[in-house]
Design a protein around this motif. Structure first.
Motif, PDB file in Angstrom:
ATOM      1  N   GLU A 121      -2.521  14.279   2.611  1.00 11.08           N
ATOM      2  CA  GLU A 121      -1.596  14.097   3.735  1.00 11.08           C
ATOM      3  C   GLU A 121      -2.184  13.132   4.765  1.00 11.08           C
ATOM      4  O   GLU A 121      -1.438  12.368   5.387  1.00 11.08           O
ATOM      5  CB  GLU A 121      -1.300  15.447   4.389  1.00 11.08           C
ATOM      6  N   VAL A 162      -4.149  10.550   4.175  1.00 12.20           N
ATOM      7  CA  VAL A 162      -3.964   9.173   3.682  1.00 12.20           C
ATOM      8  C   VAL A 162      -2.501   8.758   3.801  1.00 12.20           C
ATOM      9  O   VAL A 162      -2.183   7.636   4.193  1.00 12.20           O
ATOM     10  CB  VAL A 162      -4.443   9.073   2.223  1.00 12.20           C
ATOM     11  N   LYS A 163      -1.592   9.685   3.453  1.00  7.97           N
ATOM     12  CA  LYS A 163      -0.168   9.360   3.535  1.00  7.97           C
ATOM     13  C   LYS A 163       0.243   9.050   4.966  1.00  7.97           C
ATOM     14  O   LYS A 163       0.969   8.094   5.231  1.00  7.97           O
ATOM     15  CB  LYS A 163       0.649  10.524   2.987  1.00  7.97           C
ATOM     16  N   ARG A 173       2.374   1.985  -3.407  1.00  4.78           N
ATOM     17  CA  ARG A 173       1.445   2.506  -4.407  1.00  4.78           C
ATOM     18  C   ARG A 173       1.067   3.958  -4.178  1.00  4.78           C
ATOM     19  O   ARG A 173       0.193   4.490  -4.879  1.00  4.78           O
ATOM     20  CB  ARG A 173       0.181   1.654  -4.428  1.00  4.78           C
ATOM     21  N   LEU A 174       1.689   4.609  -3.187  1.00  4.96           N
ATOM     22  CA  LEU A 174       1.419   6.028  -2.977  1.00  4.96           C
ATOM     23  C   LEU A 174       1.827   6.824  -4.206  1.00  4.96           C
ATOM     24  O   LEU A 174       2.880   6.599  -4.797  1.00  4.96           O
ATOM     25  CB  LEU A 174       2.182   6.536  -1.749  1.00  4.96           C
ATOM     26  N   SER A 175       1.008   7.753  -4.584  1.00  9.54           N
ATOM     27  CA  SER A 175       1.291   8.563  -5.764  1.00  9.54           C
ATOM     28  C   SER A 175       2.374   9.573  -5.450  1.00  9.54           C
ATOM     29  O   SER A 175       2.470  10.099  -4.339  1.00  9.54           O
ATOM     30  CB  SER A 175       0.027   9.283  -6.227  1.00  9.54           C
ATOM     31  N   LYS A 176       3.237   9.841  -6.474  1.00  2.70           N
ATOM     32  CA  LYS A 176       4.273  10.841  -6.281  1.00  2.70           C
ATOM     33  C   LYS A 176       3.745  12.254  -6.494  1.00  2.70           C
ATOM     34  O   LYS A 176       4.459  13.219  -6.281  1.00  2.70           O
ATOM     35  CB  LYS A 176       5.438  10.559  -7.229  1.00  2.70           C
ATOM     36  N   GLU A 212      -0.492  14.290  -2.843  1.00  2.00           N
ATOM     37  CA  GLU A 212      -1.484  13.375  -2.337  1.00  2.00           C
ATOM     38  C   GLU A 212      -2.093  13.915  -1.041  1.00  2.00           C
ATOM     39  O   GLU A 212      -1.645  14.916  -0.492  1.00  2.00           O
ATOM     40  CB  GLU A 212      -0.869  11.992  -2.075  1.00  2.00           C
ATOM     41  N   VAL A 251      -1.079   5.671   5.946  1.00  2.00           N
ATOM     42  CA  VAL A 251      -0.294   4.583   5.347  1.00  2.00           C
ATOM     43  C   VAL A 251       1.045   4.436   6.054  1.00  2.00           C
ATOM     44  O   VAL A 251       1.494   3.322   6.359  1.00  2.00           O
ATOM     45  CB  VAL A 251      -0.098   4.847   3.842  1.00  2.00           C
ATOM     46  N   ARG A 266       0.830  -1.208   0.000  1.00  4.12           N
ATOM     47  CA  ARG A 266       0.000   0.000   0.000  1.00  4.12           C
ATOM     48  C   ARG A 266       0.862   1.255   0.000  1.00  4.12           C
ATOM     49  O   ARG A 266       0.559   2.227  -0.687  1.00  4.12           O
ATOM     50  CB  ARG A 266      -0.913  -0.021   1.231  1.00  4.12           C
ATOM     51  N   TYR A 267       1.962   1.207   0.755  1.00  4.04           N
ATOM     52  CA  TYR A 267       2.860   2.378   0.786  1.00  4.04           C
ATOM     53  C   TYR A 267       3.554   2.569  -0.562  1.00  4.04           C
ATOM     54  O   TYR A 267       3.749   3.691  -1.029  1.00  4.04           O
ATOM     55  CB  TYR A 267       3.898   2.173   1.879  1.00  4.04           C
TER      56      TYR A 267
END
Length: 707
Positions: free
Chosen positions: A157, A159-160, A149-152, A155, A163, A146-147
């Motif tokens: 904050e 959700v980040k 797949r974090l978008s660069k 995003e 995660v 899941r981490y």
């Protein structure tokens, strides 16, 4: 007793495939131990049941002997001696029955209790910890995926943070679980010995106590042995307690030291990047193409082994080869919607791999490590020191000199450097030995204010336009080389060598007799790049053949530039940074001030620059020998042709002489009068002979008239 095999608790955080393989060995040992102890428990249970049965049977026998006198036998029922004897036997057997009952109690306490406790408590605890560890490992893998797949992009904050907190919690839980699991497996090695020895010790002591009344000598023999066994059991127990305390302390220390490492992307100020590594290992995400435009990412454990990049999945016994990273190229890339990606390209450009690191620090360390390995630094005795020195030299190579004097001194070659340059860099020069640098002016090497070309302009984009404007004629690109169609080299060329190079720049130069002109061009180009912050370099494939040098686009395989080998007049590599090299060639663009235009091209290579210079020198030598052989063969063909012509003339002359002799003979025969033969016959010439004579006369008259 021999030492105890242990699992390394210090390596639990890394969780490498090697550690998992070792864990699999311990788990296999625990499974085998569980099976063995189940059989041993059944055997000891049978002994205990048999002892209880023996005690009950003995008591029943004693009771039956006592009841003998109460029996009513038809014959001999009044035998008092037999009754008294049986009563004595009943008394002895009754005492033996009491001893058997005591023995059963001792077997239950000393033999059955330890093995039952080991089977029901210790082995069951291992199974429970194994299930908990598997659940924690699966949760950690889910959090990591899941981490990853974090978008660069920008995003959420929240959700980040969720995660990253999930990664922190799952990693901490997995680390603590695996540490306790390892500690339990290590303790199991001690408990196995105790669980084997204590039941046997209890069994033997109970038996000796049972036989002690009538076997004093036997008891004395067994007591010393059992005393030693008891002492060994106590020593193992004390060692187990000491090791348990040490492992508890190690777990506490690792918990405190590993807390900052639970975060997937640590602060670079707290954990600096080490660029001097020559070996590295860790988990990376690798991209696998599943279709023309689709791809998938797999998480594997990667590690370097010498000059090879290896990968290993969980459950594999050994790693597999990914690619050879000697003389490879590596760079950070933007890949789809993933962060911290970098690409490794093999030295021949035919194989490439795109990998994703867990953090920016990890990505930079992987790139630096692969760069150091591509330079073959790992083959030296102190690779990290040499890597630090090479990286420092690379930084100094792009630092411009502050003054003319420092520039002059920094590029003044020493005696050893001059000898080395004469051996490697100047071996493909067609001029004489270069004079000392002190006798040359730098302005005589490179004209001041000379423009520098930092990029290669591919002729592909201009090809159709130039053809549309003029159906004939050849376009000239900024490098002075013709952009028109070139003749293809022969497929059977002796030399074909391919190198991965990056174009740094080119500029017009004056002198071509000394390799100092290449050193000065390198200095000016690197200084200009550093001043103007130009770090982008065009990567190409340099193909060296016996006819020409080609710069080929690695993606489209289109020839960007083509240099005739005869136009290359000088080639040399940098004296300190061996990955830099350059060559000087006379362009086909005409003459300036009565002299040909000469341009110096500077490149950076994954290989040693001296190897490329050696390859160019070898190509020139092969071309020279080929030209000499061609001229020699042409001369030999001309000689053979002249000799063959001379033979034909000689043959014609002999044929003419032969014809003249024949004609002379016929003329002489026809001029003699007809005389009768000895036997009275008359010699008469035939019609053919008469015709020959006529032809001979006419030929003779014709010859005389011509004379």
């Amino acid at each position: 007793m021999p030492g105890i095999d242990k699992l390394p608790i210090e390596e639990t955080l890394e969780d490498s495939p090697q550690t998992r393989s070792l864990l699999g060995v311990f788990e296999e040992d625990a499974a085998a131990m569980s099976s063995y102890f189940s059989q041993l428990f059944k055997a000891m249970q049978r002994i205990y049941d048999a002892q209880n049965e023996l005690s009950a049977a003995t008591h029943l026998t004693s009771k039956l002997l006592k009841d003998y006198e109460k029996q009513r036998f038809p014959l001999g029922g009044d035998d008092e001696v037999m009754s008294s004897t049986l009563q004595q036997f009943a008394k002895v057997i009754d005492e033996l029955s009491s001893c058997h009952a005591v023995l059963s109690t001792q077997l239950a306490d000393a033999m059955m209790f330890p093995i039952t406790q080991f089977k029901e408590r210790d082995l069951r605890e291992i199974l429970i910890l194994k299930e908990v560890f598997q659940i924690a490992s699966d949760d950690h893998d889910t959090a990591i995926n899941r981490y990853s797949r974090l978008s660069k992009r920008k995003e959420n904050e929240k959700v980040k943070n969720e995660v990253m907190e999930d990664v922190y919690t799952s990693r901490k839980k997995q680390h603590e679980t695996i540490m306790h699991y390892f500690a339990s497996l290590n303790m199991l090695q001690y408990k196995k010995k105790i669980a084997l020895l204590e039941p046997l010790l209890g069994y033997m002591q109970a038996q000796i106590s049972f036989f002690k009344l009538g076997s004093e000598n036997l008891t004395q023999q067994w007591e010393d042995f059992l005393t030693n066994i008891g002492t060994s059991v106590q020593n193992v127990r004390r060692e187990m307690d000491s090791d348990a305390e040490a492992m508890d302390q190690t777990i506490q220390d690792l918990k405190e030291a590993s807390d900052p490492l639970y975060m997937p992307d640590p602060d670079p100020n707290m954990v600096p990047v080490n660029r001097n590594l020559t070996r590295k290992a860790g988990y990376l995400n690798t991209r696998n193409k599943t279709g023309l435009v689709s791809s998938s990412w797999d998480r594997q454990y990667f590690f370097t082994q010498g000059g090879n990049l290896m990968s290993q999945s969980r459950g594999d016994v050994a790693g597999g080869l990914v690619m050879d990273i000697d003389n490879c190229s590596v760079m950070a890339v933007d890949c789809e919607d993933r962060r911290f990606c970098f690409q490794i390209t093999a030295f021949d450009g035919k194989k490439a791999a795109i990998l994703q690191a867990e953090s920016r620090k990890d990505c930079e360390e992987w790139i630096a490590t692969i760069n150091n390995i591509s330079k073959r630094i790992y083959l030296s005795e102190n690779p990290e020191e040499i890597a630090a020195r090479v990286n420092q030299s690379a930084l100094e190579a792009v630092t411009p000199s502050p003054s003319f004097q420092q520039r002059h001194e920094s590029f003044r070659p020493s005696t050893q450097g001059r000898a080395k340059a004469a051996r490697s860099g100047s071996q493909c020069s067609v001029g004489s030995e270069s004079p000392a640098l002190s006798s040359l002016s730098l302005d005589s090497l490179v004209a001041p204010d000379t423009p520098i070309q930092f990029d290669i302009i591919s002729p592909v984009s201009e090809e159709h336009t130039s053809q549309a404007k003029s159906g004939q004629g050849r376009r000239t690109n900024p490098f002075g080389e013709s952009g028109g169609p070139q003749s293809e080299e022969s497929e059977d060329s002796i030399l074909h060598q391919l190198f991965i190079v990056r174009f740094l720049g080119s500029m017009e130069v004056k002198a071509t007799e000394s390799s100092d002109v290449i050193y000065e061009t390198m200095r000016q180009i690197l200084a200009a790049r550093a001043i103007h912050n130009i770090f982008r370099m065009t990567e190409s494939h340099l193909l060296v053949t016996c006819e020409c040098l080609k710069l080929i686009d690695p993606q489209t395989q289109v020839t960007r530039l083509r240099f005739s080998l005869s136009s290359v007049v000088l080639c040399a590599s940098h004296q300190e940074n061996k990955r830099l090299f350059g060559f000087v060639l006379q362009t086909a663009g005409g003459r300036v001030d009565g002299r040909p235009v000469t341009v110096c091209y500077v490149f950076e290579s994954n290989n040693d620059g001296e190897k490329i210079c050696d390859s160019v020198g070898l190509a020139k030598q092969i071309a020279l020998h080929s030209e000499m052989d061609r001229k020699a063969s042409q001369k030999q063909r001309e000689l053979d042709k002249a000799k063959e012509k001379q033979q034909e003339e000689l043959h014609k002359q002999k044929q003419i002489e032969k014809d003249l002799e024949e004609q002379s003979r016929l003329i002489a025969a026809s001029s003699r009068p007809n005389q009768p033969a000895a036997d009275g016959q008359i010699l008469v010439l035939s019609n053919s002979q008469s015709e020959d004579s006529d032809v001979g006369d006419e030929g003779q008259k014709k010859g005389e008239s011509e004379a």
